[in-house]
Design a protein around this motif. Structure first.
Motif, PDB file in Angstrom:
ATOM      1  N   GLY A   7       0.764  -1.246   0.000  1.00  0.00           N
ATOM      2  CA  GLY A   7       0.000   0.000   0.000  1.00  0.00           C
ATOM      3  C   GLY A   7       0.795   1.296   0.000  1.00  0.00           C
ATOM      4  N   HIS A   8       2.135   1.222   0.280  1.00  0.00           N
ATOM      5  CA  HIS A   8       2.876   2.497   0.321  1.00  0.00           C
ATOM      6  C   HIS A   8       4.377   2.278   0.300  1.00  0.00           C
ATOM      7  N   ASN A   9       5.063   3.010  -0.572  1.00  0.00           N
ATOM      8  CA  ASN A   9       6.517   3.124  -0.458  1.00  0.00           C
ATOM      9  C   ASN A   9       6.957   4.504  -0.933  1.00  0.00           C
ATOM     10  N   GLY A 242     -16.565  -0.653   4.112  1.00  0.00           N
ATOM     11  CA  GLY A 242     -16.082  -1.685   3.187  1.00  0.00           C
ATOM     12  C   GLY A 242     -14.635  -1.501   2.777  1.00  0.00           C
ATOM     13  N   GLY A 243     -13.912  -0.609   3.450  1.00  0.00           N
ATOM     14  CA  GLY A 243     -12.559  -0.251   3.044  1.00  0.00           C
ATOM     15  C   GLY A 243     -11.485  -1.143   3.636  1.00  0.00           C
ATOM     16  N   LEU A 244     -10.267  -0.592   3.721  1.00  0.00           N
ATOM     17  CA  LEU A 244      -9.161  -1.369   4.296  1.00  0.00           C
ATOM     18  C   LEU A 244      -8.091  -0.467   4.891  1.00  0.00           C
ATOM     19  N   VAL A 245      -7.295  -1.108   5.746  1.00  0.00           N
ATOM     20  CA  VAL A 245      -6.165  -0.463   6.415  1.00  0.00           C
ATOM     21  C   VAL A 245      -4.907  -1.238   6.062  1.00  0.00           C
ATOM     22  N   GLY A 246      -3.874  -0.545   5.581  1.00  0.00           N
ATOM     23  CA  GLY A 246      -2.581  -1.169   5.311  1.00  0.00           C
ATOM     24  C   GLY A 246      -1.679  -1.022   6.533  1.00  0.00           C
ATOM     25  N   ALA A 247      -1.137  -2.134   7.017  1.00  0.00           N
ATOM     26  CA  ALA A 247      -0.244  -2.096   8.180  1.00  0.00           C
ATOM     27  C   ALA A 247       1.164  -1.738   7.731  1.00  0.00           C
ATOM     28  N   PHE A 248       1.764  -0.686   8.362  1.00  0.00           N
ATOM     29  CA  PHE A 248       3.146  -0.355   8.001  1.00  0.00           C
ATOM     30  C   PHE A 248       4.147  -1.079   8.889  1.00  0.00           C
ATOM     31  N   PHE A 249       5.415  -1.102   8.438  1.00  0.00           N
ATOM     32  CA  PHE A 249       6.443  -1.935   9.071  1.00  0.00           C
ATOM     33  C   PHE A 249       7.400  -1.116   9.931  1.00  0.00           C
ATOM     34  N   ALA A 277      -7.200  -7.066  12.348  1.00  0.00           N
ATOM     35  CA  ALA A 277      -8.093  -8.123  11.854  1.00  0.00           C
ATOM     36  C   ALA A 277      -9.152  -8.480  12.896  1.00  0.00           C
ATOM     37  N   GLY A 278      -8.765  -8.446  14.166  1.00  0.00           N
ATOM     38  CA  GLY A 278      -9.721  -8.768  15.230  1.00  0.00           C
ATOM     39  C   GLY A 278     -10.827  -7.730  15.322  1.00  0.00           C
ATOM     40  N   ARG A 279     -10.453  -6.470  15.118  1.00  0.00           N
ATOM     41  CA  ARG A 279     -11.436  -5.388  15.251  1.00  0.00           C
ATOM     42  C   ARG A 279     -12.325  -5.286  14.001  1.00  0.00           C
ATOM     43  N   MET A 280     -11.716  -5.441  12.803  1.00  0.00           N
ATOM     44  CA  MET A 280     -12.460  -5.148  11.563  1.00  0.00           C
ATOM     45  C   MET A 280     -12.845  -6.387  10.775  1.00  0.00           C
ATOM     46  N   GLY A 281     -12.153  -7.515  11.024  1.00  0.00           N
ATOM     47  CA  GLY A 281     -12.295  -8.655  10.122  1.00  0.00           C
ATOM     48  C   GLY A 281     -11.135  -8.641   9.140  1.00  0.00           C
ATOM     49  N   VAL A 282     -10.653  -9.829   8.794  1.00  0.00           N
ATOM     50  CA  VAL A 282      -9.447  -9.922   7.967  1.00  0.00           C
ATOM     51  C   VAL A 282      -9.662  -9.320   6.580  1.00  0.00           C
ATOM     52  N   GLU A 283     -10.911  -9.225   6.139  1.00  0.00           N
ATOM     53  CA  GLU A 283     -11.168  -8.680   4.800  1.00  0.00           C
ATOM     54  C   GLU A 283     -10.930  -7.162   4.726  1.00  0.00           C
ATOM     55  N   HIS A 284     -10.592  -6.556   5.869  1.00  0.00           N
ATOM     56  CA  HIS A 284     -10.326  -5.107   5.869  1.00  0.00           C
ATOM     57  C   HIS A 284      -8.876  -4.763   6.209  1.00  0.00           C
ATOM     58  N   VAL A 285      -7.998  -5.766   6.141  1.00  0.00           N
ATOM     59  CA  VAL A 285      -6.588  -5.531   6.481  1.00  0.00           C
ATOM     60  C   VAL A 285      -5.710  -5.852   5.279  1.00  0.00           C
ATOM     61  N   ALA A 286      -4.669  -5.040   5.086  1.00  0.00           N
ATOM     62  CA  ALA A 286      -3.714  -5.243   3.998  1.00  0.00           C
ATOM     63  C   ALA A 286      -2.343  -4.798   4.512  1.00  0.00           C
ATOM     64  N   LEU A 287      -1.381  -4.736   3.606  1.00  0.00           N
ATOM     65  CA  LEU A 287      -0.033  -4.308   3.987  1.00  0.00           C
ATOM     66  C   LEU A 287       0.308  -2.986   3.301  1.00  0.00           C
ATOM     67  N   GLY A 288       1.035  -2.143   4.024  1.00  0.00           N
ATOM     68  CA  GLY A 288       1.479  -0.857   3.467  1.00  0.00           C
ATOM     69  C   GLY A 288       2.833  -0.525   4.067  1.00  0.00           C
ATOM     70  N   SER A 289       3.865  -1.205   3.572  1.00  0.00           N
ATOM     71  CA  SER A 289       5.181  -1.263   4.233  1.00  0.00           C
ATOM     72  C   SER A 289       5.751   0.092   4.655  1.00  0.00           C
ATOM     73  N   ASP A 290       5.628   1.107   3.771  1.00  0.00           N
ATOM     74  CA  ASP A 290       6.328   2.390   3.938  1.00  0.00           C
ATOM     75  C   ASP A 290       7.835   2.234   3.711  1.00  0.00           C
ATOM     76  N   TYR A 291       8.251   1.256   2.896  1.00  0.00           N
ATOM     77  CA  TYR A 291       9.668   1.106   2.558  1.00  0.00           C
ATOM     78  C   TYR A 291      10.206   2.395   1.940  1.00  0.00           C
ATOM     79  N   ASP A 292      11.409   2.712   2.334  1.00  0.00           N
ATOM     80  CA  ASP A 292      12.113   3.929   1.917  1.00  0.00           C
ATOM     81  C   ASP A 292      11.492   5.207   2.476  1.00  0.00           C
ATOM     82  N   GLY A 293      10.455   5.037   3.326  1.00  0.00           N
ATOM     83  CA  GLY A 293       9.898   6.189   4.029  1.00  0.00           C
ATOM     84  C   GLY A 293       9.972   5.982   5.528  1.00  0.00           C
ATOM     85  N   CYS A 294      10.528   4.851   5.957  1.00  0.00           N
ATOM     86  CA  CYS A 294      10.579   4.547   7.388  1.00  0.00           C
ATOM     87  C   CYS A 294      11.811   3.704   7.676  1.00  0.00           C
TER      88      CYS A 294
END
Ligand SMILES: [Zn+2]
Length: 340
Positions: A7-9, A242-249, A277-294
């Motif tokens: 989701g993000h770099n 119906g959206g999603l959240v990308g988890a950063f690293f 995933a526990g709060r929203m359901g796994v269908e609303h979670v994704a990845l958003g690394s933030d590589y090269d920004g973190c």
């Protein structure tokens, strides 16, 4: 390997600063096409982010100690001329090195392994004219995702500062121009990214937008109470849309006390993902690394190591189906509903 849509770099900013090409495996930074291939990243959101200065800022000199932690003041607004000029330079690197993803079919081809794709994202709307006069030309250039603000105020919205502890209840919501921008992006089928926004700004977009809410790179405020992370109430709003959240690293912003450059173990990141995933359901979670920004957690220290995270979740009992939802299926669903 499970294909991942990231989701993000900030790899464009790294190449803009230090030269080279994203086509080559670099000794510097964290993300380039060869390392995406090794890590199973099928496509990623590549941010066009215009920094206040040409050199990397030194956060240690900006940081103020507070009774309970620290506060790094908000950046001042970006001069309009600088925003337009440097955004064009970053866009030229994108066009030179990357294969743009313009449609969901393009993204499906990437997930099927045909090529590695790049989604053009504007992190902070400063390059957009306040009268939206050049918004359509940015879309024609390939922009498919727009973050209203980075952690500074602009003509459309205001971002949050980096501090511990704290919430995102730190400033105003959208301006009239910001509200018009939300409506225009809905009409053009440009995804809006709510990362970095104040709580009031987040609520304004949630109220105004008719697309699923997306926060591309963040973590759980319940586990790491800083303004950049989402509260459970915000997670509920994302789920309900119906959206999603990308988890950063990032090792600092996932750490329970947001210790700068902490030696945060991978398990802490997995805990954040399981909270989302526990709060929203796994269908609303994704990845958003933030590589090269973190500064990422060491176990996922560059793009070649992303499967380590999925293996960690598998070891915690995540079934293959859930890992595929997290890796790419949720993105496909949300973008199908957004990019019309
Ligand atoms: Zn960011």
């Amino acid at each position: 390997m499970i294909p991942v849509v990231d989701g993000h770099n900030d790899a464009l900013l790294r190449v803009w600063r230090s030269g080279g090409s994203l086509r080559d495996r670099s000794e510097n930074g964290q993300l380039d096409l060869p390392r995406m291939r090794e890590g199973g990243i099928a496509a990623g959101f590549f941010a066009i982010f215009v920094p206040a200065t040409d050199e990397r800022p030194d956060f240690s000199t900006l940081m103020r100690r507070t009774a309970e932690g620290y506060d790094i003041p908000l950046d001042t607004p970006l001069p309009a001329e600088r925003g337009v000029r440097i955004a064009a330079e970053l866009a030229a690197i994108f066009a030179r090195d990357l294969k743009p993803v313009l449609t969901v079919s393009d993204l499906e081809r990437c997930v099927a392994g045909e090529e590695i794709g790049a989604i053009l994202h504007l992190e902070g709307a400063e390059p957009i004219a306040p009268d939206l006069g050049n918004l359509e030309s940015w879309r024609e250039l390939g922009m498919r995702s727009l973050g209203l603000a980075w952690s500074r105020p602009n003509a459309f919205a205001c971002g949050v500062s980096f501090r511990y502890p704290g919430t995102a209840d730190t400033g105003p919501g959208l301006t009239a121009a910001g509200r018009a921008l939300v409506r225009a992006c809905n009409e053009l089928g440009v995804m809006l990214d709510l990362s970095h926004l104040t709580e009031a700004g987040f609520a304004d977009v949630a109220r105004l937008s008719d697309a699923p809410l997306v926060v591309t790179h963040t973590a759980a405020h319940a586990l790491a109470p800083i303004p950049r992370n989402l509260t459970d109430a915000q997670l509920d709003a994302v789920r309900d849309s119906g959206g999603l959240v990308g988890a950063f690293f990032d090792r600092t912003m996932t750490h329970p006390r947001a210790e700068i450059e902490a030696d945060t173990p991978l398990d802490v990141l997995l805990d954040h993902i399981e909270h989302l995933a526990g709060r929203m359901g796994v269908e609303h979670v994704a990845l958003g690394s933030d590589y090269d920004g973190c500064t990422p957690i060491a176990a996922v220290g560059d793009a070649s190591k992303v499967q380590t995270l999925l293996e960690g979740l598998a070891a915690r009992g995540w079934p293959d189906d859930d890992l595929r939802a997290l890796g790419h299926r949720n993105w496909l669903r949300v973008l199908r509903a957004t990019w019309h």
